[in-house]
Design a protein around this motif. Structure first.
Motif, short mmCIF file in Angstrom:
data_model
loop_
_atom_site.label_atom_id
_atom_site.label_comp_id
_atom_site.label_asym_id
_atom_site.label_seq_id
_atom_site.Cartn_x
_atom_site.Cartn_y
_atom_site.Cartn_z
N HIS A 147 1.12 -1.22 -0.02
CA HIS A 147 0.06 -0.13 0.12
C HIS A 147 1.26 1.01 0.17
CE1 HIS A 147 0.96 -0.82 4.39
NE2 HIS A 147 0.73 0.59 4.18
N PRO A 148 -0.14 2.46 -0.27
CA PRO A 148 1.47 3.88 -0.44
C PRO A 148 1.24 4.11 1.13
CG PRO A 148 -0.88 3.80 -1.69
CD PRO A 148 -0.81 2.81 -1.00
N SER A 196 5.03 12.26 -6.23
CA SER A 196 5.06 11.04 -6.78
C SER A 196 5.02 9.85 -5.01
CB SER A 196 6.14 10.73 -7.48
OG SER A 196 7.44 10.37 -6.57
N GLN A 197 4.38 9.28 -5.29
CA GLN A 197 4.50 7.83 -4.54
C GLN A 197 4.42 6.78 -5.31
OE1 GLN A 197 0.81 8.48 -2.23
NE2 GLN A 197 2.06 8.28 -0.79
N GLU A 198 5.22 5.63 -5.21
CA GLU A 198 5.31 4.19 -5.70
C GLU A 198 5.85 3.50 -4.53
OE1 GLU A 198 9.37 3.47 -7.75
OE2 GLU A 198 9.72 5.36 -7.64
N GLN A 199 5.13 2.35 -4.86
CA GLN A 199 5.29 0.73 -4.35
C GLN A 199 5.71 0.26 -5.14
OE1 GLN A 199 1.74 1.86 -4.84
NE2 GLN A 199 2.85 3.24 -3.19
N PHE A 200 6.89 -0.87 -4.78
CA PHE A 200 7.71 -2.34 -5.89
C PHE A 200 8.24 -3.39 -4.54
CE2 PHE A 200 10.73 0.46 -4.62
CZ PHE A 200 11.47 0.62 -3.93
N ARG A 201 8.10 -4.21 -5.09
CA ARG A 201 8.79 -5.47 -3.78
C ARG A 201 10.48 -5.62 -4.26
NH1 ARG A 201 3.31 -6.65 -5.33
NH2 ARG A 201 1.89 -8.11 -4.88
N TYR A 259 8.03 -5.13 0.52
CA TYR A 259 7.54 -4.08 -0.45
C TYR A 259 8.60 -2.80 0.23
CZ TYR A 259 3.90 -2.10 1.87
OH TYR A 259 2.76 -1.63 3.23
N SER A 285 7.30 1.44 -0.04
CA SER A 285 6.50 2.90 -0.58
C SER A 285 7.14 3.64 0.11
CB SER A 285 5.59 2.46 0.38
OG SER A 285 4.32 3.02 -0.11
N ALA A 310 7.04 7.80 -1.13
CA ALA A 310 6.51 8.90 -1.29
C ALA A 310 7.78 10.16 -1.41
CB ALA A 310 5.38 9.56 -0.47
N GLU A 311 7.22 11.15 -1.90
CA GLU A 311 8.32 11.80 -2.70
C GLU A 311 7.58 13.77 -2.32
OE1 GLU A 311 11.63 14.13 -6.14
OE2 GLU A 311 9.77 11.95 -6.74
#
Length: 129
Positions: free
Chosen positions: A45-46, A61-66, A119, A121, A123-124
């Protein structure tokens, strides 16, 4: 303090108990010994950005990655012991029982070196002009 247009990152990293069997079994053992623990069952989740931050920063920006994070049995045991559901909230008796159960599970289920699905997550944010 950030200069004009300075950037600020919020980062969260968590293991994925529904996607990784070792992480899932580790959480089950924590809940067995500390059924009041509420921080289990994380999913991607964010990262949370507090509302008051948005008065001073623009969310760029927001991103999530495994990611797969390498552990040894001892390293993962220590990581789980540092979890607030274990070391910070169990009695000495609960902690002794958790230590035994968790290490027994790792001896049976994990190789000496293994990966745990996590993961990240991010946020910039940038200082508002």
């Amino acid at each position: 303090m950030l200069k004009s247009k300075g950037k600020f990152l919020i980062l969260y990293m968590g293991w994925l108990p529904y996607e990784d069997p070792i992480a899932g079994k580790s959480e089950e053992i924590i809940l067995k010994h500390n059924p009041n623990w509420t921080a289990y069952g994380d999913t991607v989740h964010p990262v949370w950005v507090p509302e008051q931050y948005l008065r001073y920063f623009d969310l760029l920006s927001q991103e999530q990655f495994r990611v797969d994070i390498p552990f040894t049995k001892e390293g993962w045991h220590g990581r789980m012991r540092a979890c607030r559901g274990v070391g910070a909230s169990m009695s000495p008796k609960q902690l002794d029982a958790w230590n035994k159960d968790h290490m027994e599970m790792l001896q049976k289920e994990a190789s000496e070196n293994f990966m745990v699905k996590h993961y990240i997550s991010i946020a910039e944010l940038q200082v508002k002009e």
